[in-house]
Write an enzyme that holds these catalytic residues in place. Sequence first.
Site, PDB file in Angstrom:
ATOM      1  N   ARG A   1      -8.052 -46.372 -53.741  1.00 56.04           N
ATOM      2  CA  ARG A   1      -8.612 -45.733 -52.556  1.00 56.04           C
ATOM      3  C   ARG A   1      -9.667 -44.764 -53.089  1.00 56.04           C
ATOM      4  NH1 ARG A   1      -9.342 -40.256 -50.614  1.00 56.04           N
ATOM      5  NH2 ARG A   1      -9.634 -40.400 -48.361  1.00 56.04           N
TER       6      ARG A   1
ATOM      7  N   ARG B   1     -19.544 -41.266 -49.855  1.00 56.70           N
ATOM      8  CA  ARG B   1     -20.885 -40.891 -49.403  1.00 56.70           C
ATOM      9  C   ARG B   1     -21.676 -40.185 -50.498  1.00 56.70           C
ATOM     10  NH1 ARG B   1     -20.319 -37.197 -44.399  1.00 56.70           N
ATOM     11  NH2 ARG B   1     -22.505 -36.818 -44.973  1.00 56.70           N
TER      12      ARG B   1
ATOM     13  N   ASP C   1      -6.298 -35.873 -43.977  1.00 54.51           N
ATOM     14  CA  ASP C   1      -7.409 -34.995 -43.603  1.00 54.51           C
ATOM     15  C   ASP C   1      -7.477 -34.768 -42.092  1.00 54.51           C
ATOM     16  OD1 ASP C   1      -8.473 -34.454 -46.138  1.00 54.51           O
ATOM     17  OD2 ASP C   1      -9.459 -36.387 -46.201  1.00 54.51           O
TER      18      ASP C   1
ATOM     19  N   GLU D   1     -13.694 -44.358 -48.609  1.00 56.15           N
ATOM     20  CA  GLU D   1     -13.689 -43.387 -47.506  1.00 56.15           C
ATOM     21  C   GLU D   1     -15.125 -42.954 -47.224  1.00 56.15           C
ATOM     22  OE1 GLU D   1     -11.988 -38.917 -46.476  1.00 56.15           O
ATOM     23  OE2 GLU D   1     -12.882 -39.427 -48.399  1.00 56.15           O
TER      24      GLU D   1
ATOM     25  N   GLN E   1      -3.822 -30.040 -41.931  1.00 58.89           N
ATOM     26  CA  GLN E   1      -5.259 -29.742 -41.837  1.00 58.89           C
ATOM     27  C   GLN E   1      -5.754 -29.930 -40.410  1.00 58.89           C
ATOM     28  OE1 GLN E   1      -7.864 -30.246 -45.478  1.00 58.89           O
ATOM     29  NE2 GLN E   1      -6.776 -32.193 -45.437  1.00 58.89           N
TER      30      GLN E   1
ATOM     31  N   TRP F   1     -17.484 -56.728 -39.136  1.00 57.62           N
ATOM     32  CA  TRP F   1     -17.031 -57.249 -40.429  1.00 57.62           C
ATOM     33  C   TRP F   1     -15.540 -56.977 -40.545  1.00 57.62           C
ATOM     34  CZ3 TRP F   1     -20.304 -56.340 -45.470  1.00 57.62           C
ATOM     35  CH2 TRP F   1     -20.010 -57.341 -46.392  1.00 57.62           C
TER      36      TRP F   1
ATOM     37  N   TYR G   1      -7.531 -33.325 -55.153  1.00 55.41           N
ATOM     38  CA  TYR G   1      -8.885 -33.771 -54.847  1.00 55.41           C
ATOM     39  C   TYR G   1      -9.972 -32.934 -55.544  1.00 55.41           C
ATOM     40  CZ  TYR G   1      -6.863 -36.899 -51.436  1.00 55.41           C
ATOM     41  OH  TYR G   1      -6.143 -37.903 -50.840  1.00 55.41           O
TER      42      TYR G   1
ATOM     43  N   ASP H   1     -12.344 -41.853 -52.936  1.00 60.14           N
ATOM     44  CA  ASP H   1     -12.572 -40.639 -52.148  1.00 60.14           C
ATOM     45  C   ASP H   1     -14.066 -40.331 -52.058  1.00 60.14           C
ATOM     46  OD1 ASP H   1     -11.443 -38.131 -50.889  1.00 60.14           O
ATOM     47  OD2 ASP H   1     -12.641 -37.277 -52.519  1.00 60.14           O
TER      48      ASP H   1
END
Length: 960
Positions: A733, A738, A842, A760, A847, A830, A614, A735
């Site tokens: 997918r 935001r 995560d 995500e 973790q 939705w 990541y 990452d």
Amino acid sequence: MGAALLPDAAFGIRPFVINHPFICRRTTSFAAIRNRNCFFAEKRISRPFSIVYSGAKDSDDSFSEAVVGQDGHLGRSEATGLEDELTMTKKALVVAQAKQDALEKERDQLLEKLAQSEAKKPEYMSAISDDNEVAIPEVEAAKSLFQKALKESVEERFALESKLVLAKQDAIDLAVQVEKLAEIAFHQATIHILQDAQLKISSAETTAAEGAHLIEKRIMDATESTVSSIVEKSEFAIGRALAIAEEASEHAKKTTETLIDNASPFDQIASVQAENMKLQGIISDLESQLIIARNEVNGLKLEVEQTRQQQKAFEQRAIDAERALLDFKESTGKNISKQVEEIKTFMKKMKIDVTKRTKAVSKTFKTDLKNIKTTVEAAKQMVRLKDYAYLNRFKALQRSLKASEDALRVWRQRTEMAESFLLRESRQDEGDADSIYVVNGGRIDLLKTDDSQKWKLLSDGPRTEIPQWMARRIQEISTKFPPRKIGVAEAMTSKFRPLELPKEDEVWSIAQEKPKQGDALDEHIERETLEKKRNALETALKRKATQLQGDPEQTKLESATGTGREIVFQAFNWESWRRQWYSELASKSTDLSQAGITAVWLPPPTQSVAPQGYMPSDLYNLNSSYGTVEDLKSCIQEMHSQDLVVLGDVVLNHRCAQKQSPNGVWNIYDGKLAWGPEAIVCDDPNFEGRGNPSSGDIFHAAPNIDHSQDFVRKDIKEWLKWLRSDIGYDGWRLDFVRGFSGTYVKEYIEASNPVFSIGEYWDAMKYEHGTLCYNQDAHRQRIVDWVNATGGTSAAFDMTTKGILHSALHGEYWRLIDPQGKPPGVMGWWPSRAVTFVENHDTGSTQGHWPFPRDKLMQGYAYILTHAGTPTIFYDHFYDFGIRDVITELIEARKRGGIHCRSPTKIFHANNEGYVARVGDSLVLKLGHFAWHPSRENLLDGSWKKFIDKKTDYQVWLRE
């Protein structure tokens, strides 16, 4: 059957067919004509002799020539034998004459049947004309239907135009009403706030005035009472002192008088001293009372001072209240102005949305109109094709009629040929000796040459078959021909030997000949054209019906839903990088496919600063901690061999640099994508980026990529296309979405065209005093806003549902329904864009940032695998937690119940005891310990069978 032709001159009779012992059988099928010498009445006769053979396959029906002595002379004994032969021949002639009569009778029957066929020829003509009459009304009906459909389409067009105009007017009216309502709401809210402030200020002023008045009154009352009491006490003490002084003076006078009167002075002195002692005691009492009074006065002074200080405090509070009022008025004004600006912005945005919707409706209408035109053109083309087909059918009928006439003429010729053959009395001369009459499968043919196509056609019959409708018509009106004899013995024992004719199918099969190119419609091309037109028409009608119904959920394949029935498997955890993961995972592809998994989410593939992947650096280097690029391709191929969709975990928000700038900052990239600081956002405080400000939140551990740069977006799109085409990934997918705007995600998805995409968007939920709030609409709204920003091209993980399940499964099942009666997460608003899960690398694994309650895992999977949305299964739970069979059983229930990402949910119960909901039309889920059965639910119809029973954890029913 066997047959031979005798010499005409020898016996003077018609040629006939005999069965003579002198005729030997042979198996050859070739003609044999030989000369033979015969003696009759002691005269030598030498004439050609023709032998007729049968062309049938049966060897018993073939005959050879007669065998005669080769010396050519007959002795006496031979003459006797000849007489016997003549006797037998006469008998054979009698038999032949009888059979000839039978043949003549059969010929008469055939002629009669031929006449009947000619008589029925008008019926055939009338039938064909009837078909033509039927075809013409069909064409007219098709034309009328086309005109009707065209008229309806025009009317529908006008109706759509009027609806569009009305929709525009409604949108304008709605905007005006919203603006008015906003003004009214703003005015009412402002008036309410001002009135409340004024009331509060007046109340504070009134309270302060009342307090000051009360304090002053208390001070005055206390002062007056204290002063009056002191004055009274002073007056009383002074009066008493005066009275004592008067008494003392009187006593002194009396003493003086006594002294004067020569009384005893010592007694008087003693009495005076006693009186002085009393007076001193009284004076000391008065002094002590005076001191007390002074102390009381001092206390009153202190109270007065305190009262004054309290009054000053009240005055200060009044001043502070006035100041707070001014501040409140100022802040209220700012808030009101801000609200006014927000309302104006909202109105502007609404106007823009209305404009966009109007344009979209207009575009949709134009598309519908274009589709209608296409449909009309298709209908016209179909009518033209039908007209052309009817015309070709009419031509085919004409050709069939002509063919039937030709067949009738051929059979007339055959009948005449047979008649001439039977009535002929003498053999032809030697010039005609090469002619051979053949009995060929019941047909009597005269073959001139082997290459004669005419006689071959007459012999073999037509080449093609007739249509079914013509065959049925022929079978209804055809004449019944005599039965065919299949053997020589049967033919010889019969009273007559019929002339076997072809069947009626063979007679009419000339009409079966396929139309030639140019005069008939190609059936394959016609079918293909009509199929294309039909598909285009169905597509247009479906699109139109969907738009008219206003259904936002469509069942077509798209990147946000996949097939709509996907079940995602996260195929790694936080520690998977420690093993050769790609090789280990490839061996599990068959197992995953058999369990019902449809999509596999692989770990980040790129070279990374962190081993988990990541913190990517060189995007085109796919040799990672999980394995080499060859291992990755092999793993993807294994997944594809089991029909599994492969999702790649791509990190687009940030990228770690490989080189330092002159300032010592890591912001220089290497490799194929050699970017500089201009590729990093300028508001990232740690990496001195020179790009534009970030469109999202900052990820502080690595340089945040500036997606507003054209070269950055171009390179990322090329990279995603490379992952799709060269490596084999099917979807993504995404990452930490935001960190950048969803509009860029839309661009990337449209460029790479994934089968499925998940974002995500992990945001904090709302808590009060450490307890999760019931209303989480703001949380799921932020996720829905991001999905909207992508244009609906990507789904998102339903973080809201996960957070609510944490608390709901601990006896708070009432959290699983929102005020509108829907599920409380993204799946309630939705569902097709909600990817549900209970744990990932995560939140769980090593973790453990947000672990799901261990004792509620089965209930959590029961909820997400039986509800709408796209469920996700975590690797650890499937392989390490011992609940694999539970998950597989729930997947089977989902498939049998026909649950997909858009399945509707009807919630019947959601309280402290449990939760009951019907998902779709064929599945019911119960969570909790309360007793419930579908038969007890009035609003649940049908018969239900319990499929899974986990007692107080959960139960699943399927419709029977």
